[in-house]
Design a protein around this motif. Structure first.
Motif, mmCIF file in Angstrom:
data_model
loop_
_atom_site.group_PDB
_atom_site.id
_atom_site.type_symbol
_atom_site.label_atom_id
_atom_site.label_comp_id
_atom_site.label_asym_id
_atom_site.label_seq_id
_atom_site.Cartn_x
_atom_site.Cartn_y
_atom_site.Cartn_z
ATOM 1 N N THR A 33 0.835 -1.205 0.000
ATOM 2 C CA THR A 33 0.000 0.000 0.000
ATOM 3 C C THR A 33 0.871 1.257 0.000
ATOM 4 O OG1 THR A 33 -0.216 -0.381 2.362
ATOM 5 C CG2 THR A 33 -2.123 -0.858 1.019
ATOM 6 N N ARG A 34 2.060 1.192 0.588
ATOM 7 C CA ARG A 34 2.863 2.407 0.642
ATOM 8 C C ARG A 34 3.590 2.666 -0.667
ATOM 9 N NH1 ARG A 34 6.849 3.129 5.491
ATOM 10 N NH2 ARG A 34 4.877 2.996 6.596
ATOM 11 N N TYR A 35 4.156 1.627 -1.293
ATOM 12 C CA TYR A 35 5.021 1.863 -2.445
ATOM 13 C C TYR A 35 4.339 1.659 -3.785
ATOM 14 C CZ TYR A 35 8.606 1.992 1.090
ATOM 15 O OH TYR A 35 9.342 2.319 2.196
ATOM 16 N N SER A 36 3.027 1.362 -3.801
ATOM 17 C CA SER A 36 2.369 1.313 -5.108
ATOM 18 C C SER A 36 0.990 1.926 -4.939
ATOM 19 C CB SER A 36 2.263 -0.127 -5.613
ATOM 20 O OG SER A 36 1.214 -0.774 -4.925
ATOM 21 N N ARG A 37 0.260 2.005 -6.053
ATOM 22 C CA ARG A 37 -1.046 2.655 -5.927
ATOM 23 C C ARG A 37 -2.141 1.665 -5.572
ATOM 24 N NH1 ARG A 37 -3.071 3.984 -11.902
ATOM 25 N NH2 ARG A 37 -2.293 2.170 -13.018
ATOM 26 N N ILE A 38 -1.760 0.472 -5.193
ATOM 27 C CA ILE A 38 -2.764 -0.542 -4.840
ATOM 28 C C ILE A 38 -3.345 -0.240 -3.466
ATOM 29 C CG2 ILE A 38 -2.965 -2.978 -4.233
ATOM 30 C CD1 ILE A 38 -1.292 -3.540 -6.666
ATOM 31 N N LYS A 39 -4.672 -0.310 -3.364
ATOM 32 C CA LYS A 39 -5.346 0.061 -2.128
ATOM 33 C C LYS A 39 -5.290 -1.075 -1.115
ATOM 34 C CE LYS A 39 -6.627 3.680 -4.409
ATOM 35 N NZ LYS A 39 -5.874 3.254 -5.610
ATOM 36 N N GLU A 40 -5.657 -0.753 0.122
ATOM 37 C CA GLU A 40 -5.444 -1.704 1.194
ATOM 38 C C GLU A 40 -6.251 -2.992 1.012
ATOM 39 O OE1 GLU A 40 -6.029 -0.301 5.123
ATOM 40 O OE2 GLU A 40 -5.211 -2.144 5.974
ATOM 41 N N ASP A 41 -7.525 -2.881 0.556
ATOM 42 C CA ASP A 41 -8.343 -4.093 0.445
ATOM 43 C C ASP A 41 -7.736 -5.072 -0.551
ATOM 44 O OD1 ASP A 41 -8.958 -2.256 -1.586
ATOM 45 O OD2 ASP A 41 -10.782 -3.355 -2.052
ATOM 46 N N THR A 42 -7.246 -4.525 -1.694
ATOM 47 C CA THR A 42 -6.624 -5.397 -2.694
ATOM 48 C C THR A 42 -5.353 -6.020 -2.134
ATOM 49 O OG1 THR A 42 -7.480 -3.906 -4.363
ATOM 50 C CG2 THR A 42 -5.820 -5.461 -5.061
ATOM 51 N N ALA A 43 -4.547 -5.215 -1.426
ATOM 52 C CA ALA A 43 -3.307 -5.729 -0.862
ATOM 53 C C ALA A 43 -3.598 -6.859 0.124
ATOM 54 C CB ALA A 43 -2.553 -4.607 -0.165
ATOM 55 N N LEU A 44 -4.636 -6.663 0.941
ATOM 56 C CA LEU A 44 -5.032 -7.691 1.903
ATOM 57 C C LEU A 44 -5.357 -9.003 1.200
ATOM 58 C CD1 LEU A 44 -7.513 -6.144 4.492
ATOM 59 C CD2 LEU A 44 -5.543 -7.556 4.965
ATOM 60 N N GLY A 45 -6.249 -8.929 0.207
ATOM 61 C CA GLY A 45 -6.691 -10.129 -0.493
ATOM 62 C C GLY A 45 -5.539 -10.799 -1.207
ATOM 63 N N LEU A 46 -4.663 -9.970 -1.768
ATOM 64 C CA LEU A 46 -3.524 -10.485 -2.525
ATOM 65 C C LEU A 46 -2.593 -11.274 -1.608
ATOM 66 C CD1 LEU A 46 -1.823 -8.205 -5.085
ATOM 67 C CD2 LEU A 46 -0.446 -9.751 -3.790
ATOM 68 N N VAL A 47 -2.193 -10.632 -0.509
ATOM 69 C CA VAL A 47 -1.255 -11.289 0.409
ATOM 70 C C VAL A 47 -1.877 -12.553 0.986
ATOM 71 C CG1 VAL A 47 -0.158 -11.019 2.658
ATOM 72 C CG2 VAL A 47 0.030 -9.220 0.960
ATOM 73 N N LEU A 48 -3.140 -12.430 1.380
ATOM 74 C CA LEU A 48 -3.867 -13.569 1.956
ATOM 75 C C LEU A 48 -3.845 -14.771 1.024
ATOM 76 C CD1 LEU A 48 -7.441 -12.927 3.319
ATOM 77 C CD2 LEU A 48 -7.095 -14.715 1.669
ATOM 78 N N SER A 49 -4.214 -14.553 -0.252
ATOM 79 C CA SER A 49 -4.351 -15.706 -1.140
ATOM 80 C C SER A 49 -2.994 -16.250 -1.559
ATOM 81 C CB SER A 49 -5.215 -15.352 -2.346
ATOM 82 O OG SER A 49 -4.694 -14.236 -2.999
ATOM 83 N N VAL A 50 -2.028 -15.359 -1.789
ATOM 84 C CA VAL A 50 -0.723 -15.849 -2.248
ATOM 85 C C VAL A 50 -0.031 -16.633 -1.138
ATOM 86 C CG1 VAL A 50 1.565 -15.157 -3.001
ATOM 87 C CG2 VAL A 50 -0.436 -14.088 -4.008
ATOM 88 N N PHE A 51 -0.057 -16.103 0.091
ATOM 89 C CA PHE A 51 0.560 -16.828 1.205
ATOM 90 C C PHE A 51 -0.104 -18.187 1.383
ATOM 91 C CE2 PHE A 51 3.501 -14.404 4.061
ATOM 92 C CZ PHE A 51 3.721 -13.356 3.192
ATOM 93 N N GLY A 100 6.589 0.710 -11.028
ATOM 94 C CA GLY A 100 7.442 -0.204 -10.269
ATOM 95 C C GLY A 100 8.319 0.540 -9.274
ATOM 96 N N VAL A 101 8.630 -0.131 -8.173
ATOM 97 C CA VAL A 101 9.435 0.493 -7.119
ATOM 98 C C VAL A 101 10.832 0.811 -7.630
ATOM 99 C CG1 VAL A 101 10.463 0.104 -4.867
ATOM 100 C CG2 VAL A 101 8.145 -0.634 -5.297
ATOM 101 N N VAL A 102 11.450 -0.171 -8.334
ATOM 102 C CA VAL A 102 12.818 0.024 -8.813
ATOM 103 C C VAL A 102 12.870 1.157 -9.836
ATOM 104 C CG1 VAL A 102 14.710 -1.057 -10.042
ATOM 105 C CG2 VAL A 102 13.440 -2.353 -8.350
ATOM 106 N N MET A 103 11.871 1.166 -10.747
ATOM 107 C CA MET A 103 11.865 2.185 -11.798
ATOM 108 C C MET A 103 11.676 3.574 -11.200
ATOM 109 S SD MET A 103 12.550 0.601 -14.455
ATOM 110 C CE MET A 103 12.816 -1.129 -14.724
ATOM 111 N N LYS A 104 10.796 3.636 -10.199
ATOM 112 C CA LYS A 104 10.569 4.942 -9.565
ATOM 113 C C LYS A 104 11.835 5.424 -8.862
ATOM 114 C CE LYS A 104 6.387 4.110 -7.652
ATOM 115 N NZ LYS A 104 5.224 4.269 -6.812
ATOM 116 N N TRP A 105 12.509 4.465 -8.245
ATOM 117 C CA TRP A 105 13.730 4.803 -7.519
ATOM 118 C C TRP A 105 14.798 5.304 -8.485
ATOM 119 C CZ3 TRP A 105 18.509 1.994 -7.528
ATOM 120 C CH2 TRP A 105 19.433 2.418 -6.542
ATOM 121 N N ARG A 106 14.884 4.622 -9.673
ATOM 122 C CA ARG A 106 15.885 5.042 -10.665
ATOM 123 C C ARG A 106 15.562 6.412 -11.214
ATOM 124 N NH1 ARG A 106 17.181 0.453 -14.910
ATOM 125 N NH2 ARG A 106 17.701 2.314 -16.107
ATOM 126 N N ALA A 107 14.270 6.640 -11.448
ATOM 127 C CA ALA A 107 13.867 7.940 -11.979
ATOM 128 C C ALA A 107 14.216 9.043 -10.980
ATOM 129 C CB ALA A 107 12.366 7.937 -12.265
#
Lengths: 440, 291
Positions: A88-106, B278-285
Motif C-alpha cells: 500500500t505504501r510503495y504502489s497505488r494498490i489500495k489496502e483491500d486489494t493488498a489484503l486479499g492479494l497477500v492472503l491468497s498468495v501466502f 514499479g518500485v525500482v523504476m521509480k527509484w531510478r527515476a
C-alpha cells in the motif's frame, strides 16, 4: 443439566473450555483496537498467512510442536503484515486489494508446502489439518498451557500500553506530534493481533479466526462510547461465546466447536444490533417514529394556521370556520388517512376541534385556543428560520442547538431585532393571534 | 485433447474469467467482498444440495449465486445501519461460513461435500468429470461451466461497459447522471458470485480468490487504461495458469497452490519492475532527477 455436569467433569473438556474462553477473551480485547483502526480484516489475512509458516516449521523440525508452530505462524504473519504495508505504501494498490492479494498468495504457497509434506516420509499431517479447520476437541493440556501463557502476556501488554494504543486508534497524527514512536506501537499492536490469531487457529480454524477478532468487538461497540468499557465488554462477549460454543458443541453429536462459537458471537452481535440503548435499531426506530409523528402534528397545526390566516387577511375569517383534510394536505401533502390519524391525536390533546357534523375525511377542523397558541409559535419559528436562512450571509453564521429551545431564545438580541424587522418587511409576520397569544 | 491440455485449459479459463471480473472489484475497492462471496458460496452449495438432493452443478450454481447476493445485501444493509464496511464484510462472511460448516457437520451423512476439497479444490480431477450429451463426451463439465459464465460476464459487461466504467470511477457523477448505481452494483455482484461458484467447484476457493485479485492488481500496476487493464489481466491469468501447471508438475505439488504462487511471483515482478509504477523504476527515476 445433569449431562452438562457430566461433561464438565471430563478433564479434557475442561481444557477445551478454558482454551476457548481464553481465546475469546484475548481476541475480543485486541479486536477492539483492530476495529477502531479499521483493520478488522487483517485478522483474516494473518490467519491465512500462518499456513506457510506452520508448514516451514514442520519441515524444519519434522514433528508437531505447538511452540514451534506458533513461532512459524507469528513470523509468517508479521511478514504478511510487512508485505501489506509495503504494497500500500510503495504502489497505488489500495489496502483491500493488498489484503486479499497477500492472503491468497501466502495461503496458496502454504498449500504447495502442505502437499510436499504429505508426500514426504513423515507425512503425518493430521495435526496440520486441525490447524486449518480448527479442532477444539483435539486440544490437550500442553496446548492450553501455551495458550494461557500467550493470552496472559497479550492482556498484560494491552493493559500496560492502553493509553498509547488508545492514541494510536483515535489520533495517531497527534501522537506523532507529541513525539511518541507511533510506528513502533503500530508494529507492537500488529504483533499482538498476530499472536491472538495464531493461538486461536487451532481451536476455530483459519476462516473463522477473523470472526473472533471482529464480532465481539463490533457487538461491544453498540453498548458504549468509551474505549475502556468497550474493551471489557468485548472480552466478556468473546469469553461468553467461547464458553457457550464449547458447551453447545459438546452436548450435541457431531457438532464442530469453532463454527458454533462464531455463531454464538454472531447471536450476541445481532442482539446488540437490535436492543442496544442509544445505537440499537429498536431504539433508533422508535425515535424515528416519534419524530415522524411529531413533524406530522406540527405540519398540520401550521397548515390550519396558514389557512385561517389567509382567510383573516382576505376578511373572510368568521368564528367557527373549519377546514377539510383535502384543504390541509393541499398545503403540506401527506396521505389523507395519515392526516386523519394525526388530527385525531391532536384532538385528543385538545389542540384542534371538530366543526359541524361531517364524519371521517369530510370532517371540518379548527384550532382551539391552546392549539392556536402553539401554531402561532410554530409558524413564527418557521418564518424566522426562513428569514434567517435567506439573510444568513448578512446576519452571520450561528449554530442552533435543538435541545435549547427555539430560535428566538438562542439568537443574540441584536440579530433577533433585525430578523423581526425583516419579517415585517417581507410581510411574513404571523397576523393571527389567539387568546393569550401575545401580540395583535 | 490430452489430460494435460484439459487441466491447463480449465486453469486458463478460471484465471481469465476471474481476473476479468476481479479488475472491477479492485477499481471499486471491493476486493475483500470478492473474498467474502467466495466463502459464502459454501452454505449456498450445502443448502442447494439439501433441497435438490443432487450434486447437479446447476443447482449448486443457483444456490451459491443466491448466497452471493445475500452476502452483498447483508454487507450493504449493515453498512447503511452504521457498521464500518470492513467489519460489515467480516461479520457477514464469517457468520455465513460458520452456518455452512455447521450444516455440513449436521447433515454429514447426507452431504457428500468434503470441506478440504471445497477450500483447496482439486483441478487435477477436472478432466474425469466429463459432460456427456447423447453419449458423446463433450469435454470436462468444468470447462463448460466456467466458459459459460465467462461468456455471460463478457456479454453483460460488454453491453454495459460505459455504465460500469463510470460507476466504478465516479459513482457520484453516475448517480447525478441518473444511472441506476445500486442496480449495476448488484449486477456486478451477481456476475462475481456466478464466476466464483463455477470456478470454485473445480479449483477451490483459494485459487478463485487469488485469481480474482492478483492478476488484476498486476495489470493495474502496468497500465493506466481500463480496456488494456482488462485484457492484460486475462493474459496474465492465462500465463499464470500455464506456468503454474508446469511448476506443479515439476515440483509434484498442488496445482492450485502452484498457480497461486506463480500469480504472486508475477505480481512481485510487476511491483518491482513495472515501467510506470514499479518500485525500482521509480527509484531510478528519482536518482536520475537528483543527478
Amino acid at each position: 443439566m445433569e449431562s452438562l455436569w457430566l461433561i464438565l467433569s471430563d478433564p479434557n473438556t475442561r481444557w477445551v473450555l478454558a482454551a476457548c474462553v481464553l481465546l475469546g477473551l484475548s481476541s475480543g480485547v485486541l479486536g477492539c483496537f483492530a476495529l477502531l483502526r479499521k483493520h478488522s480484516l487483517l485478522g483474516d489475512a494473518f490467519a491465512h498467512a500462518a499456513l506457510p509458516g506452520i508448514c516451514i516449521a514442520f519441515m524444519l523440525v519434522g514433528s508437531k510442536s505447538i511452540t514451534l508452530f506458533l513461532i512459524g505462524a507469528v513470523v509468517a504473519g508479521l511478514l504478511a503484515a510487512a508485505c501489506i504495508q509495503a504494497i500500500t505504501r510503495y504502489s497505488r494498490i489500495k489496502e483491500d486489494t493488498a489484503l486479499g492479494l497477500v492472503l491468497s498468495v501466502f495461503f496458496g504457497f502454504g498449500i504447495v508446502l502442505l502437499t510436499k509434506i504429505q508426500q514426504s516420509a513423515n507425512g503425518n499431517q493430521s495435526g496440520l489439518d486441525s490447524f486449518l479447520f480448527g479442532k477444539a476437541a483435539s486440544l490437550v493440556g500442553t496446548d492450553v498451557k501455551v495458550m494461557m501463557g500467550v493470552a496472559a502476556v497479550l492482556l498484560f501488554v494491552c493493559w500496560l500500553f492502553f493509553k498509547e494504543f488508545k492514541l494510536l486508534s483515535f489520533d495517531p497524527g497527534f501522537g506523532r506530534g507529541l513525539g511518541l514512536p507511533m510506528g513502533l506501537f503500530n508494529a507492537l499492536l500488529m504483533l499482538l493481533i498476530v499472536l491472538a490469531v495464531v493461538i486461536g487457529l487451532q481451536a476455530v480454524g483459519v476462516v473463522l479466526m477473523a470472526a473472533m477478532l471482529i464480532i465481539p468487538a463490533l457487538a461491544a461497540r453498540y453498548w458504549t462510547e468509551r474505549l475502556d468499557r468497550m474493551i471489557v465488554l468485548a472480552g466478556l462477549f468473546g469469553a461468553l461465546s467461547g464458553a457457550a460454543g464449547t458447551l453447545v458443541s459438546s452436548l450435541t453429536y457431531n457438532m464442530p466447536t469453532g463454527p458454533v462459537i462464531v455463531l454464538c458471537a454472531t447471536a450476541l452481535f445481532l442482539l446488540s444490533l437490535i436492543v442496544a440503548p442509544q445505537r440499537g435499531l429498536a431504539v433508533k426506530g422508535m425515535r424515528r417514529i416519534k419524530l415522524r409523528s411529531r413533524i406530522a402534528e406540527e405540519n398540520l397545526l401550521q397548515s390550519l394556521y396558514d389557512l385561517a390566516e389567509k382567510d383573516l387577511l382576505a376578511g373572510r375569517l368568521r368564528p367557527g370556520i373549519g377546514y377539510r383534510i383535502a384543504q390541509l394536505i393541499e398545503r403540506r401533502p401527506t396521505a389523507p388517512k395519515a392526516a386523519l390519524r394525526t388530527l385525531r391525536r391532536l384532538h385528543r390533546d385538545g389542540l384542534v376541534k371538530r366543526v359541524g357534523a361531517a364524519q371521517g375525511l369530510e370532517t371540518r377542523w379548527m384550532l382551539t385556543d391552546k392549539g392556536g397558541e402553539l401554531a402561532y409559535e410554530l409558524t413564527l419559528h418557521q418564518r424566522m428560520w426562513e428569514i434567517f436562512n435567506m439573510y444568513e450571509g448578512v446576519l452571520g453564521s450561528f449554530k442552533w442547538d435543538g435541545r435549547q429551545g427555539g430560535l428566538a431564545e438562542q439568537l443574540p438580541p441584536e440579530v433577533l431585532q433585525e430578523v423581526d424587522r425583516l419579517l415585517d418587511a417581507h410581510e411574513l409576520k404571523p397576523r393571527l393571534t389567539f387568546a393569550g397569544g401575545g401580540r395583535a | 485433447m490430452s489430460y494435460e491440455l484439459w487441466v491447463i485449459l480449465t486453469g486458463a479459463l478460471v484465471a481469465s474469467s476471474c481476473s476479468f471480473i476481479g479488475c472491477w472489484l479492485i477499481l471499486r475497492r471491493m476486493a475483500m467482498l470478492g473474498d467474502a462471496i467466495s466463502h459464502t458460496a459454501l452454505p449456498g452449495i450445502v443448502i442447494a444440495f439439501l433441497i435438490s438432493h443432487s450434486l447437479d452443478s446447476w443447482a449448486m450454481l443457483i444456490g451459491a449465486a443466491v448466497f452471493g447476493l445475500l452476502t452483498t445485501f447483508l454487507v450493504q444493509t449493515l453498512h447503511q445501519s452504521g457498521v464500518q464496511s470492513d467489519a460489515a464484510i467480516g461479520v457477514t462472511f464469517t457468520s455465513l461460513f460458520a452456518v455452512g460448516v455447521v450444516l455440513v457437520s449436521v447433515y454429514a451423512r447426507d452431504v457428500h461435500i468434503d470441506l478440504a476439497h471445497v477450500l483447496y479444490g482439486e483441478i487435477a480431477y477436472v478432466p474425469w468429470n466429463q459432460l456427456v450429451v447423447g453419449g458423446v463426451e463433450l469435454g470436462p463439465r468444468a470447462v463448460w461451466m466456467v466458459g459459460g459464465t465467462f461468456l455471460l460476464s463478457l456479454a453483460v459487461i460488454g453491453l454495459l461497459y460505459k455504465e460500469f466504467k463510470i460507476t466504478s470511477f465516479d459513482p457520484a457523477l453516475a448517480a447525478a447522471l441518473g444511472l441506476p448505481v445500486t442496480l449495476l452494483h448488484y449486477i456486478l455482484m451477481t456476475l462475481v458470485s456466478m464466476t466464483t461458484v463455477s470456478a470454485f467447484e473445480s479449483v477451490g476457493a483459494i485459487l478463485v480468490v487469488a485469481m480474482l485479485i492478483v492478476p488484476g492488481a498486476t495489470a493495474y500496476l502496468l497500465t493506466d487504461r481500463l480496456g488494456i487493464m482488462l485484457g492484460m489481466s486475462c493474459i496474465i491469468g492465462i500465463v499464470t495458469a500455464v506456468i503454474g501447471y508446469y511448476a506443479a508438475v515439476l515440483l509434484n505439488a498442488s496445482i492450485a497452490g502452484a498457480m497461486t504462487t506463480t500469480a504472486g511471483t508475477l505480481f512481485l515482478l510487476a511491483f518491482l519492475f513495472s515501467p510506470s509504477h514499479g518500485v525500482v523504476m521509480k527509484w531510478r527515476a528519482k536518482r536520475r532527477l537528483a543527478n
